[in-house]
Design a protein around this motif. Sequence first.
Motif, PDB file in Angstrom:
ATOM      1  N   TYR A 216       0.846  -1.189   0.000  1.00  0.00           N
ATOM      2  CA  TYR A 216       0.000   0.000   0.000  1.00  0.00           C
ATOM      3  C   TYR A 216       0.884   1.242   0.000  1.00  0.00           C
ATOM      4  O   TYR A 216       1.786   1.357   0.822  1.00  0.00           O
ATOM      5  CB  TYR A 216      -0.871  -0.022   1.260  1.00  0.00           C
ATOM      6  CG  TYR A 216      -1.857   1.090   1.384  1.00  0.00           C
ATOM      7  CD1 TYR A 216      -3.147   0.959   0.885  1.00  0.00           C
ATOM      8  CD2 TYR A 216      -1.522   2.279   2.034  1.00  0.00           C
ATOM      9  CE1 TYR A 216      -4.076   1.983   1.026  1.00  0.00           C
ATOM     10  CE2 TYR A 216      -2.434   3.299   2.175  1.00  0.00           C
ATOM     11  CZ  TYR A 216      -3.706   3.144   1.673  1.00  0.00           C
ATOM     12  OH  TYR A 216      -4.616   4.161   1.807  1.00  0.00           O
ATOM     13  N   ILE A 217       0.620   2.145  -0.943  1.00  0.00           N
ATOM     14  CA  ILE A 217       1.340   3.414  -1.007  1.00  0.00           C
ATOM     15  C   ILE A 217       0.296   4.509  -1.183  1.00  0.00           C
ATOM     16  O   ILE A 217      -0.547   4.429  -2.076  1.00  0.00           O
ATOM     17  CB  ILE A 217       2.329   3.446  -2.195  1.00  0.00           C
ATOM     18  CG1 ILE A 217       3.344   2.312  -2.083  1.00  0.00           C
ATOM     19  CG2 ILE A 217       3.024   4.805  -2.275  1.00  0.00           C
ATOM     20  CD1 ILE A 217       4.162   2.093  -3.349  1.00  0.00           C
ATOM     21  N   GLU A 218       0.359   5.524  -0.356  1.00  0.00           N
ATOM     22  CA  GLU A 218      -0.605   6.614  -0.423  1.00  0.00           C
ATOM     23  C   GLU A 218       0.095   7.902  -0.800  1.00  0.00           C
ATOM     24  O   GLU A 218       1.191   8.196  -0.324  1.00  0.00           O
ATOM     25  CB  GLU A 218      -1.271   6.764   0.948  1.00  0.00           C
ATOM     26  CG  GLU A 218      -2.408   7.727   0.976  1.00  0.00           C
ATOM     27  CD  GLU A 218      -3.106   7.722   2.324  1.00  0.00           C
ATOM     28  OE1 GLU A 218      -3.386   8.829   2.815  1.00  0.00           O
ATOM     29  OE2 GLU A 218      -3.359   6.638   2.877  1.00  0.00           O
ATOM     30  N   HIS A 219      -0.532   8.687  -1.678  1.00  0.00           N
ATOM     31  CA  HIS A 219      -0.016   9.998  -2.064  1.00  0.00           C
ATOM     32  C   HIS A 219      -1.166  10.997  -1.971  1.00  0.00           C
ATOM     33  O   HIS A 219      -2.221  10.677  -1.436  1.00  0.00           O
ATOM     34  CB  HIS A 219       0.586   9.944  -3.478  1.00  0.00           C
ATOM     35  CG  HIS A 219       1.531  11.068  -3.748  1.00  0.00           C
ATOM     36  ND1 HIS A 219       1.126  12.239  -4.323  1.00  0.00           N
ATOM     37  CD2 HIS A 219       2.843  11.210  -3.502  1.00  0.00           C
ATOM     38  CE1 HIS A 219       2.162  13.062  -4.441  1.00  0.00           C
ATOM     39  NE2 HIS A 219       3.231  12.457  -3.937  1.00  0.00           N
ATOM     40  N   ASN A 220      -0.984  12.198  -2.499  1.00  0.00           N
ATOM     41  CA  ASN A 220      -1.987  13.253  -2.356  1.00  0.00           C
ATOM     42  C   ASN A 220      -3.385  12.840  -2.804  1.00  0.00           C
ATOM     43  O   ASN A 220      -4.344  13.005  -2.074  1.00  0.00           O
ATOM     44  CB  ASN A 220      -1.576  14.505  -3.139  1.00  0.00           C
ATOM     45  CG  ASN A 220      -0.330  15.146  -2.582  1.00  0.00           C
ATOM     46  OD1 ASN A 220       0.056  14.908  -1.447  1.00  0.00           O
ATOM     47  ND2 ASN A 220       0.328  15.949  -3.396  1.00  0.00           N
ATOM     48  N   ASN A 221      -3.514  12.334  -4.023  1.00  0.00           N
ATOM     49  CA  ASN A 221      -4.826  12.037  -4.586  1.00  0.00           C
ATOM     50  C   ASN A 221      -5.042  10.576  -4.952  1.00  0.00           C
ATOM     51  O   ASN A 221      -6.147  10.204  -5.355  1.00  0.00           O
ATOM     52  CB  ASN A 221      -5.069  12.881  -5.840  1.00  0.00           C
ATOM     53  CG  ASN A 221      -5.057  14.356  -5.533  1.00  0.00           C
ATOM     54  OD1 ASN A 221      -5.650  14.797  -4.554  1.00  0.00           O
ATOM     55  ND2 ASN A 221      -4.371  15.128  -6.347  1.00  0.00           N
TER      56      ASN A 221
ATOM     57  N   ILE B 114      -3.941   6.180  -4.408  1.00  0.00           N
ATOM     58  CA  ILE B 114      -3.420   5.079  -3.603  1.00  0.00           C
ATOM     59  C   ILE B 114      -2.940   4.011  -4.578  1.00  0.00           C
ATOM     60  O   ILE B 114      -3.594   3.749  -5.588  1.00  0.00           O
ATOM     61  CB  ILE B 114      -4.536   4.468  -2.726  1.00  0.00           C
ATOM     62  CG1 ILE B 114      -5.103   5.505  -1.759  1.00  0.00           C
ATOM     63  CG2 ILE B 114      -4.035   3.244  -1.988  1.00  0.00           C
ATOM     64  CD1 ILE B 114      -6.417   5.060  -1.128  1.00  0.00           C
TER      65      ILE B 114
ATOM     66  N   LYS C  98      -7.914   8.288  -4.050  1.00  0.00           N
ATOM     67  CA  LYS C  98      -7.883   8.346  -2.587  1.00  0.00           C
ATOM     68  C   LYS C  98      -9.257   8.701  -2.019  1.00  0.00           C
ATOM     69  O   LYS C  98      -9.657   8.173  -0.987  1.00  0.00           O
ATOM     70  CB  LYS C  98      -6.840   9.374  -2.143  1.00  0.00           C
ATOM     71  CG  LYS C  98      -6.556   9.371  -0.672  1.00  0.00           C
ATOM     72  CD  LYS C  98      -5.409  10.310  -0.384  1.00  0.00           C
ATOM     73  CE  LYS C  98      -5.066  10.363   1.074  1.00  0.00           C
ATOM     74  NZ  LYS C  98      -3.964  11.314   1.321  1.00  0.00           N
TER      75      LYS C  98
ATOM     76  N   GLU D  27       8.723   3.643 -11.330  1.00  0.00           N
ATOM     77  CA  GLU D  27       7.589   3.096 -12.062  1.00  0.00           C
ATOM     78  C   GLU D  27       8.109   2.268 -13.238  1.00  0.00           C
ATOM     79  O   GLU D  27       9.051   2.640 -13.908  1.00  0.00           O
ATOM     80  CB  GLU D  27       6.730   4.286 -12.533  1.00  0.00           C
ATOM     81  CG  GLU D  27       5.652   3.955 -13.498  1.00  0.00           C
ATOM     82  CD  GLU D  27       6.082   4.157 -14.926  1.00  0.00           C
ATOM     83  OE1 GLU D  27       5.626   3.365 -15.753  1.00  0.00           O
ATOM     84  OE2 GLU D  27       6.872   5.055 -15.212  1.00  0.00           O
TER      85      GLU D  27
END
Length: 102
Positions: free
Chosen positions: A4-9, A11, A70, A91
């Motif tokens: 799981y990786i979360e960023h501003n807008n 996932i 997100k 990536e």
Amino acid sequence: MINYIEHNNIILRKANLDDLNNLYYNLWSSEEVAKYLFWKKTDSLEEARERLKRTIDFQTQNYAYVVALKENNEAIGITGISEYEPLSYRESGLCISEKYQG
């Protein structure tokens, strides 16, 4: 393995069975998206169900993820990453629904 990786807008997360409709309608059934990739579009929800099972299986062993919004966890794409040095990733492929490009 990173799950799981979360960023501003967005996932990046592993696919699950709840992603079937979103992946099918947002991505896999799109002729426009498929023409730029190494796969053919998926023509039915039944085919998509089988594809999702293969995707889930593949993602358990690889740095491959669903790209989800997100705000609502809607699957809008798929991606892979690779570790090029310890704790450094890049990536290695990205596919986003037409609706969310730009």
